[in-house]
Structure formats: structure tokens, C-alpha cells
Design a protein around this motif. Structure first.
Motif, short mmCIF file in Angstrom:
data_model
loop_
_atom_site.label_atom_id
_atom_site.label_comp_id
_atom_site.label_asym_id
_atom_site.label_seq_id
_atom_site.Cartn_x
_atom_site.Cartn_y
_atom_site.Cartn_z
N LEU A 130 136.10 7.01 23.58
CA LEU A 130 135.71 8.41 23.34
C LEU A 130 134.20 8.52 23.16
O LEU A 130 133.57 9.44 23.66
N ARG A 131 133.63 7.57 22.45
CA ARG A 131 132.17 7.55 22.26
C ARG A 131 131.45 7.27 23.58
O ARG A 131 130.42 7.86 23.86
N VAL A 132 132.02 6.38 24.40
CA VAL A 132 131.43 6.07 25.71
C VAL A 132 131.45 7.32 26.59
O VAL A 132 130.49 7.60 27.31
N MET A 174 129.99 -2.57 22.65
CA MET A 174 131.11 -3.09 21.85
C MET A 174 132.38 -3.16 22.71
O MET A 174 133.16 -4.11 22.59
N LEU A 175 132.58 -2.19 23.56
CA LEU A 175 133.74 -2.18 24.46
C LEU A 175 133.66 -3.35 25.43
O LEU A 175 134.66 -4.04 25.68
N VAL A 216 143.10 1.95 26.75
CA VAL A 216 141.87 1.53 27.41
C VAL A 216 142.09 0.16 28.07
O VAL A 216 141.69 -0.05 29.21
N SER A 217 142.74 -0.75 27.34
CA SER A 217 142.94 -2.10 27.90
C SER A 217 143.85 -2.06 29.13
O SER A 217 143.62 -2.80 30.08
#
Length: 183
Positions: free
Chosen positions: A10-12, A22-23, A70-71
Motif C-alpha cells: 500500500l505504501r509502495v 523493504m518489500l 503480495v507474495s
């Protein structure tokens, strides 16, 4: 961790580069293992991971948490890129060269046996269809569930069970054929 990855994504989507870093740290290693096991080519696997991570950044707005994690989205990218790469090229390295793996065996005899088994397995894996290799790599190599593999390969769990079963039977037959040839 899945909640953390979703929060990072969400931040990305908002353009947060620190969240993307970090992701990348969280997803790079598992993605490289999956791509390497699928392609049997470390350099190509690194290229696939680089492309997938780049797509995570450039296509972040396309991620929909309602459709999966996400993964899973990232694994699907990795698998699709591996399949695309496989379709685009044909093996150029002799199987014997591509399957030599270092052994951790203590004695020379155990090392020779271990290397022979690995060579036979890798040679058999190289003959499988790319989707079968990817499914086996995710199931046995990454420890993913049938449902997770189904999401990554965009198939039903029942289809993945059949794919895994056929792949195992084909590997067994290929290895048995190899053993008959050497006797």
C-alpha cells in the motif's frame, strides 16, 4: 508477515521508496530460489527476479489485495517470466554441464552416488514441461501448498494436483529409463 507485505505494498502504491526497499528484501530471496529451481540457470533467475521486482514498482497500482496476497502476485510474476524465458530459448548447455552440483557427502563413494542421483534427477527435471517444473519447484522446493501454486499458475487446485502427479510419474519413468540405459 503477509499483513506486513500488504501494508508495504500500500505504501509502495503511494510511491514510498523505503517501503519498496523493504518489500524487495522480503521477496528477493524466495523469488530467486523459485526462479533458479524453475530455470536451472542462476544468471537467468537473477534477471527474472530483477524484472519481477521492477514490475512490482512500476505496476504497483495494479495490485489488488482482494484478489490475493503480495507474495502470490509476486510468485505469479516470477513463474510467468520463467515460462516466457523458457519459451523464448532452447537449452544451449549440455545437460551434463548444467546438472553438476557440489556434494556435501563425506566419502568419495557417497559423493559419487549422490552426484549420480542428482544428475539423473536434474536430467529428468530438464525434460519436464516448464509448468510441471515450476509446480514441482514451488511444491517441493518452496514448500507451497497446492492452493498457493494454483494461484501462481492461474489454475485450479485440482489441475495442480494432476500436474504434480503427472510430473512425478514422468520423472520416475525418465529416471528408470536412464537406469536401464546404464545397465
Amino acid at each position: 508477515m503477509p499483513d506486513t507485505l500488504s501494508a508495504l505494498m500500500l505504501r509502495v502504491q503511494g510511491g514510498d521508496q523505503a517501503a519498496f526497499t523493504m518489500l524487495v528484501r522480503a521477496l528477493e530471496g524466495p523469488g530467486l530460489r523459485l526462479a533458479d529451481r524453475t530455470l536451472h540457470d542462476r544468471a537467468a533467475a537473477e534477471d527474472v527476479v530483477q524484472t519481477a521486482l521492477s514490475r512490482l514498482w512500476t505496476m504497483a497500482d495494479r495490485f489488488d489485495a482482494g484478489r490475493g496476497s503480495v507474495s502470490s502476485w509476486y510468485r505469479r510474476m516470477i513463474v510467468n517470466l520463467c515460462l516466457d524465458r523458457h519459451r523464448a530459448r532452447r537449452p544451449m548447455v549440455a545437460i551434463e554441464e548444467a546438472t553438476e552440483l557440489p556434494s556435501q557427502a563425506a566419502s568419495p563413494e557417497a559423493e559419487a552416488i549422490d552426484n549420480d542421483q542428482k544428475r539423473r534427477l536434474m536430467a529428468a527435471m530438464a525434460q519436464l514441461a516448464p509448468r510441471q517444473r515450476a509446480a514441482l519447484a514451488m511444491f517441493h522446493g518452496e514448500g507451497l501448498s497446492v492452493a498457493e501454486i494454483a494461484a501462481a499458475l492461474e489454475a485450479t487446485p485440482k489441475a495442480i494436483e494432476g500436474l504434480l502427479g503427472r510430473a512425478r510419474m514422468e520423472i520416475k519413468a525418465l529416471i528408470m529409463a536412464q537406469e536401464e540405459e546404464t545397465q
